[in-house]
Design a protein around this motif. Structure first.
Motif, PDB file in Angstrom:
ATOM      1  N   ILE A 230    -115.920  -0.747  16.312  1.00 43.15           N
ATOM      2  CA  ILE A 230    -115.690  -0.290  14.950  1.00 43.15           C
ATOM      3  C   ILE A 230    -114.343   0.422  14.859  1.00 43.15           C
ATOM      4  O   ILE A 230    -113.567   0.219  13.929  1.00 43.15           O
ATOM      5  CB  ILE A 230    -116.841   0.633  14.501  1.00 43.15           C
ATOM      6  CG1 ILE A 230    -118.118  -0.201  14.360  1.00 43.15           C
ATOM      7  CG2 ILE A 230    -116.520   1.331  13.211  1.00 43.15           C
ATOM      8  CD1 ILE A 230    -119.363   0.600  14.122  1.00 43.15           C
ATOM      9  N   LEU A 232    -111.769  -0.117  16.582  1.00 43.89           N
ATOM     10  CA  LEU A 232    -110.686  -1.097  16.678  1.00 43.89           C
ATOM     11  C   LEU A 232    -110.695  -2.100  15.531  1.00 43.89           C
ATOM     12  O   LEU A 232    -109.785  -2.911  15.411  1.00 43.89           O
ATOM     13  CB  LEU A 232    -110.788  -1.858  18.006  1.00 43.89           C
ATOM     14  CG  LEU A 232    -110.292  -1.117  19.239  1.00 43.89           C
ATOM     15  CD1 LEU A 232    -110.885  -1.714  20.497  1.00 43.89           C
ATOM     16  CD2 LEU A 232    -108.778  -1.170  19.323  1.00 43.89           C
ATOM     17  N   GLY A 233    -111.731  -2.075  14.737  1.00 43.35           N
ATOM     18  CA  GLY A 233    -111.816  -3.024  13.638  1.00 43.35           C
ATOM     19  C   GLY A 233    -112.288  -4.389  14.060  1.00 43.35           C
ATOM     20  O   GLY A 233    -112.116  -5.356  13.325  1.00 43.35           O
ATOM     21  N   THR A 235    -114.626  -7.439  14.534  1.00 46.31           N
ATOM     22  CA  THR A 235    -115.761  -7.931  13.755  1.00 46.31           C
ATOM     23  C   THR A 235    -116.266  -9.237  14.351  1.00 46.31           C
ATOM     24  O   THR A 235    -115.751  -9.722  15.352  1.00 46.31           O
ATOM     25  CB  THR A 235    -115.352  -8.173  12.294  1.00 46.31           C
ATOM     26  OG1 THR A 235    -114.123  -8.878  12.290  1.00 46.31           O
ATOM     27  CG2 THR A 235    -115.218  -6.886  11.529  1.00 46.31           C
ATOM     28  N   LEU A 239    -118.542  -7.937  17.638  1.00 49.61           N
ATOM     29  CA  LEU A 239    -119.160  -6.700  17.146  1.00 49.61           C
ATOM     30  C   LEU A 239    -120.678  -6.782  17.274  1.00 49.61           C
ATOM     31  O   LEU A 239    -121.327  -5.837  17.727  1.00 49.61           O
ATOM     32  CB  LEU A 239    -118.758  -6.493  15.683  1.00 49.61           C
ATOM     33  CG  LEU A 239    -119.384  -5.326  14.937  1.00 49.61           C
ATOM     34  CD1 LEU A 239    -118.870  -4.007  15.476  1.00 49.61           C
ATOM     35  CD2 LEU A 239    -119.091  -5.414  13.450  1.00 49.61           C
ATOM     36  N   TRP A 246    -124.213  -6.371  11.851  1.00 50.35           N
ATOM     37  CA  TRP A 246    -123.407  -6.422  10.625  1.00 50.35           C
ATOM     38  C   TRP A 246    -122.807  -7.797  10.458  1.00 50.35           C
ATOM     39  O   TRP A 246    -122.136  -8.300  11.343  1.00 50.35           O
ATOM     40  CB  TRP A 246    -122.297  -5.366  10.695  1.00 50.35           C
ATOM     41  CG  TRP A 246    -121.520  -5.253   9.428  1.00 50.35           C
ATOM     42  CD1 TRP A 246    -121.917  -4.614   8.291  1.00 50.35           C
ATOM     43  CD2 TRP A 246    -120.214  -5.772   9.158  1.00 50.35           C
ATOM     44  NE1 TRP A 246    -120.932  -4.720   7.341  1.00 50.35           N
ATOM     45  CE2 TRP A 246    -119.889  -5.424   7.841  1.00 50.35           C
ATOM     46  CE3 TRP A 246    -119.298  -6.511   9.901  1.00 50.35           C
ATOM     47  CZ2 TRP A 246    -118.669  -5.779   7.251  1.00 50.35           C
ATOM     48  CZ3 TRP A 246    -118.091  -6.861   9.319  1.00 50.35           C
ATOM     49  CH2 TRP A 246    -117.789  -6.488   8.008  1.00 50.35           C
ATOM     50  N   GLU A 327    -114.368 -10.974  10.224  1.00 53.69           N
ATOM     51  CA  GLU A 327    -114.054 -10.793   8.812  1.00 53.69           C
ATOM     52  C   GLU A 327    -112.696 -11.382   8.481  1.00 53.69           C
ATOM     53  O   GLU A 327    -111.667 -10.917   8.962  1.00 53.69           O
ATOM     54  CB  GLU A 327    -114.081  -9.308   8.443  1.00 53.69           C
ATOM     55  CG  GLU A 327    -113.636  -9.101   7.006  1.00 53.69           C
ATOM     56  CD  GLU A 327    -113.817  -7.684   6.523  1.00 53.69           C
ATOM     57  OE1 GLU A 327    -114.399  -6.867   7.251  1.00 53.69           O
ATOM     58  OE2 GLU A 327    -113.354  -7.395   5.404  1.00 53.69           O
TER      59      GLU A 327
ATOM     60  N   ASP B 133    -115.475   4.317   8.449  1.00 54.79           N
ATOM     61  CA  ASP B 133    -115.130   4.290   9.864  1.00 54.79           C
ATOM     62  C   ASP B 133    -114.438   3.009  10.288  1.00 54.79           C
ATOM     63  O   ASP B 133    -114.108   2.834  11.449  1.00 54.79           O
ATOM     64  CB  ASP B 133    -116.389   4.510  10.713  1.00 54.79           C
ATOM     65  CG  ASP B 133    -117.587   3.748  10.190  1.00 54.79           C
ATOM     66  OD1 ASP B 133    -117.424   2.984   9.211  1.00 54.79           O
ATOM     67  OD2 ASP B 133    -118.675   3.909  10.735  1.00 54.79           O
ATOM     68  N   TYR B 134    -114.244   2.110   9.362  1.00 53.50           N
ATOM     69  CA  TYR B 134    -113.667   0.816   9.732  1.00 53.50           C
ATOM     70  C   TYR B 134    -112.437   0.573   8.858  1.00 53.50           C
ATOM     71  O   TYR B 134    -112.550   0.493   7.637  1.00 53.50           O
ATOM     72  CB  TYR B 134    -114.751  -0.256   9.554  1.00 53.50           C
ATOM     73  CG  TYR B 134    -114.326  -1.698   9.560  1.00 53.50           C
ATOM     74  CD1 TYR B 134    -113.207  -2.147  10.264  1.00 53.50           C
ATOM     75  CD2 TYR B 134    -115.073  -2.640   8.862  1.00 53.50           C
ATOM     76  CE1 TYR B 134    -112.854  -3.486  10.251  1.00 53.50           C
ATOM     77  CE2 TYR B 134    -114.720  -3.977   8.854  1.00 53.50           C
ATOM     78  CZ  TYR B 134    -113.605  -4.395   9.544  1.00 53.50           C
ATOM     79  OH  TYR B 134    -113.251  -5.716   9.514  1.00 53.50           O
ATOM     80  N   CYS B 135    -111.296   0.535   9.500  1.00 53.72           N
ATOM     81  CA  CYS B 135    -110.061   0.271   8.775  1.00 53.72           C
ATOM     82  C   CYS B 135    -109.855  -1.240   8.779  1.00 53.72           C
ATOM     83  O   CYS B 135    -109.496  -1.829   9.789  1.00 53.72           O
ATOM     84  CB  CYS B 135    -108.898   0.973   9.444  1.00 53.72           C
ATOM     85  SG  CYS B 135    -107.324   0.596   8.688  1.00 53.72           S
ATOM     86  N   PHE B 159    -119.598   1.432   7.190  1.00 53.34           N
ATOM     87  CA  PHE B 159    -120.823   0.757   7.615  1.00 53.34           C
ATOM     88  C   PHE B 159    -122.040   1.478   7.058  1.00 53.34           C
ATOM     89  O   PHE B 159    -123.013   0.864   6.647  1.00 53.34           O
ATOM     90  CB  PHE B 159    -120.905   0.704   9.140  1.00 53.34           C
ATOM     91  CG  PHE B 159    -120.017  -0.347   9.738  1.00 53.34           C
ATOM     92  CD1 PHE B 159    -120.444  -1.656   9.845  1.00 53.34           C
ATOM     93  CD2 PHE B 159    -118.752  -0.034  10.178  1.00 53.34           C
ATOM     94  CE1 PHE B 159    -119.630  -2.635  10.380  1.00 53.34           C
ATOM     95  CE2 PHE B 159    -117.932  -0.996  10.726  1.00 53.34           C
ATOM     96  CZ  PHE B 159    -118.374  -2.302  10.830  1.00 53.34           C
ATOM     97  N   THR B 185    -108.217   3.533  15.722  1.00 50.28           N
ATOM     98  CA  THR B 185    -107.418   2.918  16.784  1.00 50.28           C
ATOM     99  C   THR B 185    -106.885   1.558  16.345  1.00 50.28           C
ATOM    100  O   THR B 185    -105.785   1.157  16.712  1.00 50.28           O
ATOM    101  CB  THR B 185    -108.282   2.718  18.042  1.00 50.28           C
ATOM    102  OG1 THR B 185    -109.191   3.805  18.134  1.00 50.28           O
ATOM    103  CG2 THR B 185    -107.442   2.648  19.280  1.00 50.28           C
ATOM    104  N   GLY B 186    -107.683   0.854  15.561  1.00 51.42           N
ATOM    105  CA  GLY B 186    -107.314  -0.495  15.158  1.00 51.42           C
ATOM    106  C   GLY B 186    -106.123  -0.553  14.229  1.00 51.42           C
ATOM    107  O   GLY B 186    -105.616  -1.634  13.941  1.00 51.42           O
ATOM    108  N   ALA B 187    -105.672   0.594  13.725  1.00 49.07           N
ATOM    109  CA  ALA B 187    -104.519   0.588  12.823  1.00 49.07           C
ATOM    110  C   ALA B 187    -103.237   0.240  13.549  1.00 49.07           C
ATOM    111  O   ALA B 187    -102.229  -0.084  12.922  1.00 49.07           O
ATOM    112  CB  ALA B 187    -104.384   1.959  12.157  1.00 49.07           C
TER     113      ALA B 187
END
Lengths: 384, 246
Positions: A230, A232-233, A235, A239, A246, A327, B133-135, B159, B185-187
């Motif tokens: 999550i 790190l994004g 999906t 995930l 999800w 996603e 919480d999710y970018c 979420f 972190t994912g940014a």
């Protein structure tokens, strides 16, 4: 197989001025022309012996400036370009794009078009997962699944070819619905495929699920926690294999997925083996969805009323779908003209690839190959 | 935010002319923007007949009502406009940050236009207190006609709430923004891509360099004033000694 906490045992040769094995790290380059990087991905590995200390991805070799092209084409003209991003799941890309523009235009595809969209998109998910399974297994050393999956994927491509003429960059959807009515015998052929394909999944599983080599190469390899995913994004199946239930098809249903009954498979360990199991289960769920959709295909028009010259009202829309990789989002800004003012694609592969570093730390070099495979990236989509 | 010029539509002619060329065609079309956001309901008069007038559209081109014209006229419901968006979360944020936040909703999608000075704080609060919480995505839009040339957009998802919002801010050309890598972190790669394509720098980013284009690339291609043929022609002129590669 590998425990990240174990440290390599150094040979102690008692020659302090010149150690036989020092702790210097070794930097090696992998790719971009490497058969196991699934395209042109370059990875710079920092190694201590065979242990990966960290890595950096170098991407962009396949950058075509899709977003810039989008700003210089009309909405209709840009539609085929999206097929070339994730080229193994072209239909999913098209679905995301068409639905986003439909949102901007404030139109909705008719029920029959939506049903056909679901059928084709889920077939595409199966085809994408098949290609993933074949190449991923091949990377790890199992050659046979490749032949099995490509043999069966052919049946899906035949349906596509009959429907829209293309096998790979299947430009199946149009803004507002579909261009083509389904061909004679479409439903029957899809049903035949489902009957044909159901036992094939068992066949794949027979080859791998309990195969000792497969299990040893994938269990506890490339572990990532749901929390890290999550952050790190990440999906998609990655995930879900980490235990986060999800799926955009359930969380924020699009097209008409809310009419269909299916489950979201999840794993617990977040390792390569669980991701494999999740994708296998997803194929079964896709079969379930297609079965329902093809059984209840409504009659009616396949195209909504859309203007010949599309000038969506001024505004901006973000819309995303659950592509086979995760996603897939489109962010389109319209200035009221025939061309998008800004065309942003949020590609799942690009964001997921960021996790490679986290997943590979403490693993062996050979596991990097397994982890790249399990992330299921398509470089056409990473670089756009 | 008050400087509210409508961005020009790029010309259909394959990018050879720079999109800034048609600036005069647009300036007259901007009415007073009610909301102050980018998505005002003003229309370009040359293109859209006013939605309220039931009479036939402009008789200029193809004067008799040809069938081709019909669907265009029929598919013109009143254009959706951004409407104010209220929720407990927004009320809370507004009460603590005041006038720097404007919350709107467009075709059911909620977004906030936030003052640049509030940016790291608001994102932090959204992440830590409101469970975003999710970018999902970070991107930018270039409006060369505006004083604050860039819209910077964060797409966030929660979420826990199953809710998606966008946070937008406007920044000047050459201005930098605090990095949100410490929040999500994912940014990391997303910010690098924004830098690569728009030249917007993120302060405190661990590795602020190009990501998709080669290190030696000149310019930032997704800016509107970047001609798509420029780099190509330059390369063939230097390396092949010809005028144009097209």
């Amino acid at each position: 197989m590998t425990d990240p906490n174990t440290t390599l045992s150094h040979l102690d040769l008692e020659t302090p001025e010149k150690p036989f094995l020092d702790a210097n790290e070794l930097v090696i380059n992998m790719g971009p022309q490497h058969p196991a990087t699934h395209g042109v991905l370059r990875v710079i590995l920092r190694l201590d012996g065979e242990k990966v200390l960290g890595l950096e991805c170098v991407i962009g070799y396949l950058h075509r400036g899709v977003e810039k092209i989008g700003e210089h084409r009309t909405y209709t003209m840009f539609n085929p370009y999206v097929d070339r991003m994730d080229y193994v799941a072209a239909v999913s890309n098209g679905l995301g794009y068409c639905e986003t523009v439909e949102k901007l235009l404030n139109v909705e595809a008719p029920p029959r078009a939506q049903h056909v969209r679901v059928i084709l998109t889920e077939l595409n998910r199966i085809a994408s997962h098949q290609l993933w399974l074949g190449t991923h297994a091949l990377d790890i050393g199992a050659i046979t699944p490749l032949f099995y999956t490509f043999r069966d994927r052919e049946e899906i491509l035949k349906i596509y070819e009959k429907y829209c003429g293309a096998r790979l960059t299947t430009h199946a959807f149009r803004i507002g619905g579909l261009q083509y009515e389904t061909y004679n015998g479409f439903e029957k052929e899809v049903k035949n495929f489902l009957d044909f394909f159901r036992p094939k999944i068992d066949e794949y599983e027979e080859l791998l699920t309990t195969n000792r080599i497969w299990v040893e190469r994938t269990k506890n390899v490339g572990v990532i926690s749901g929390k890290d995913c999550i952050a790190l994004g990440v999906t998609g199946p990655v995930l879900r294999a980490s235990g986060v239930k999800w799926d955009l098809r359930k969380a924020q249903p699009y097209t008409n997925y809310k009419n269909f009954d299916f489950e979201i498979p999840t794993g617990q360990n977040g390792d390569t083996y669980d991701r494999y199991l999740v994708r296998m289960a997803e194929m079964r769920q896709s079969v379930r969805i297609i079965e329902q959709a093809v059984g209840a295909l409504p009659e009616g028009p396949i195209m909504a009323k859309v203007p010949k010259v599309m000038k969506p009202p001024v505004g901006e829309v973000y819309h995303s779908i659950e592509a086979p990789k995760g996603e897939l989002g489109y962010f389109i800004v319209s200035d009221g003209s025939t061309q998008p003012y800004r065309m942003r694609v949020r590609p799942p592969s690009f964001v997921n690839l960021q996790a490679l570093d986290v997943m590979c730390r403490g693993q062996l070099v050979a596991d990097v190959i397994a982890v790249i495979g399990t992330l299921d990236i398509v470089l056409g989509e990473v670089d756009r | 935010m008050p400087d509210e010029t409508k961005s020009p539509s790029s010309t259909p002619s394959e990018g050879e002319s720079k999109p800034t060329a048609d600036k005069p065609a647009v300036e007259g079309g901007v009415k007073a923007a009610a909301s102050g956001s980018v998505q005002s309901d003003t229309k370009l008069p040359a293109e859209t007949p006013s939605a309220s007038s039931p009479g036939p559209p402009k008789p200029a081109a193809g004067a008799p009502a040809t069938p081709a014209n019909k669907p265009v006229a029929a598919a013109k419901p009143p254009a959706p406009t951004p409407v104010p968006w209220d929720s407990p979360m927004v009320a809370k944020l507004k009460s603590s940050y005041g006038s720097g936040i404007e919350s709107l909703s467009y075709v059911g999608q909620n977004y906030m236009v936030v003052d640049r000075s509030l940016i790291p704080e608001i994102l932090q609060v959204l992440r830590n207190e409101e469970q975003f919480d999710y970018c999902v995505d970070i991107t930018a839009v270039h409006y060369p006609q505006r004083e604050k040339q860039f819209d910077l957009v964060w797409v966030l998802y929660s979420f826990a709430r199953n809710e998606r919002i966008r946070v937008k801010t406007q920044i000047l050309d050459g201005d930098s923004v605090p990095s949100s890598v410490s929040i999500w972190t994912g940014a990391n790669w997303l910010e690098r891509e924004v830098y690569d394509m728009f030249g917007i720098k993120f302060d405190g980013h661990p590795d602020m360099k190009r990501i998709l284009l080669p290190d030696g690339w000149k310019g930032h291609p997704l800016r509107k004033d970047y001609g798509i043929l420029q780099q190509d022609n330059e390369w063939v002129q230097i390396n092949l000694g010809i005028e144009s590669g097209q």
